[in-house]
Design a protein around this motif. Sequence first.
Motif, mmCIF file in Angstrom:
data_model
loop_
_atom_site.group_PDB
_atom_site.id
_atom_site.type_symbol
_atom_site.label_atom_id
_atom_site.label_comp_id
_atom_site.label_asym_id
_atom_site.label_seq_id
_atom_site.Cartn_x
_atom_site.Cartn_y
_atom_site.Cartn_z
ATOM 1 N N ILE A 263 67.711 43.910 31.620
ATOM 2 C CA ILE A 263 67.620 44.867 32.729
ATOM 3 C C ILE A 263 67.627 46.300 32.204
ATOM 4 O O ILE A 263 66.853 47.152 32.667
ATOM 5 C CB ILE A 263 68.774 44.657 33.720
ATOM 6 N N VAL A 264 68.492 46.577 31.224
ATOM 7 C CA VAL A 264 68.568 47.934 30.664
ATOM 8 C C VAL A 264 67.245 48.320 30.009
ATOM 9 O O VAL A 264 66.734 49.429 30.203
ATOM 10 C CB VAL A 264 69.731 48.026 29.654
ATOM 11 N N ILE B 82 65.313 50.607 44.598
ATOM 12 C CA ILE B 82 64.981 49.746 43.457
ATOM 13 C C ILE B 82 65.915 50.040 42.293
ATOM 14 O O ILE B 82 66.466 49.128 41.659
ATOM 15 C CB ILE B 82 63.510 49.941 43.040
ATOM 16 N N ILE B 83 66.091 51.323 42.008
ATOM 17 C CA ILE B 83 66.965 51.723 40.893
ATOM 18 C C ILE B 83 68.412 51.340 41.177
ATOM 19 O O ILE B 83 69.122 50.833 40.289
ATOM 20 C CB ILE B 83 66.829 53.231 40.641
ATOM 21 N N CYS C 77 70.955 48.859 39.090
ATOM 22 C CA CYS C 77 72.251 49.338 38.587
ATOM 23 C C CYS C 77 73.381 48.416 39.036
ATOM 24 O O CYS C 77 74.284 48.084 38.255
ATOM 25 C CB CYS C 77 72.510 50.763 39.063
ATOM 26 N N VAL C 78 73.336 47.999 40.300
ATOM 27 C CA VAL C 78 74.343 47.057 40.803
ATOM 28 C C VAL C 78 74.221 45.723 40.085
ATOM 29 O O VAL C 78 75.227 45.084 39.749
ATOM 30 C CB VAL C 78 74.194 46.878 42.329
ATOM 31 N N ALA C 79 72.983 45.299 39.817
ATOM 32 C CA ALA C 79 72.773 44.042 39.086
ATOM 33 C C ALA C 79 73.361 44.113 37.678
ATOM 34 O O ALA C 79 73.943 43.131 37.193
ATOM 35 C CB ALA C 79 71.278 43.724 39.017
ATOM 36 N N LEU D 109 66.112 41.397 44.661
ATOM 37 C CA LEU D 109 65.880 42.465 45.635
ATOM 38 C C LEU D 109 65.096 43.627 45.010
ATOM 39 O O LEU D 109 64.194 44.187 45.643
ATOM 40 C CB LEU D 109 67.216 42.977 46.187
ATOM 41 N N ALA D 110 65.443 43.982 43.771
ATOM 42 C CA ALA D 110 64.737 45.070 43.090
ATOM 43 C C ALA D 110 63.281 44.706 42.837
ATOM 44 O O ALA D 110 62.375 45.521 43.074
ATOM 45 C CB ALA D 110 65.446 45.397 41.770
#
Length: 232
Positions: free
Chosen positions: A24-25, A101-102, A106-108, A150-151
């Motif tokens: 993800i990062v 989206i961002i 970040c939550v993910a 979701l993103a």
Amino acid sequence: MPGCFKKTLFALASLISFVSFILIVVAMGTPKWMTGKILCKTGAELVNATDPELVKFIGEIYYGLFRGGKIRQCGLGGRRSKFTIFPHMVKKLNTGLHVMIILFLCVAIFFTLVSFGFCILNAIKVPYRAINGPAGACLWNFLAGGFVVLAVTSFMAAVKLHHLTERIANFRENVFRFIILEEHFEDCFWICVASATAHAVNLLLIAISEINFPEIKTKTEEVNVTAEDIMY
């Protein structure tokens, strides 16, 4: 202490969670979510270009969540340019959707790290509280994968429903008008899909860890002692 089989599964789940965090990062920081081909419609119409000549008016574009670039082809050769989404371009896009989206990613990331910690905890010992055990690990993996989904879904909506590529291609273009000929989801988009899949695999591993396999017991032969055996 958890059994060897359960230790192995939770250790593997923790490794998958950490890999998901890295994915993800990397995806967020790389400007390769979408690529496409753009046609300089204004330039082509000015010279009334036919099919063989349209190649001179077809450029390229790529972008991610924060930056990107494009090659403008308007009949005078290719001109490269780079751009950033923040702070100027985001005003021309669907700001709320792009920021969502961002935020989802970040939550993910946060829930991915939490699921990593919970999997490590369950690999080392059996927690006293149920929420700290496999149920908690399932919850955090589900939330992490859910926010990635979701993103990804929001980004697809921005591209397909809100014409994100076309808006970016025509940003600050006062003379020329660009239309989108092709667009493709690239590596970073599919990396996020892989991250969501990784958490689904973790849920499967945790479910398997809760299966109580029957223990294999060897039957001991019963020794029948008779009176004749005692005499001898």
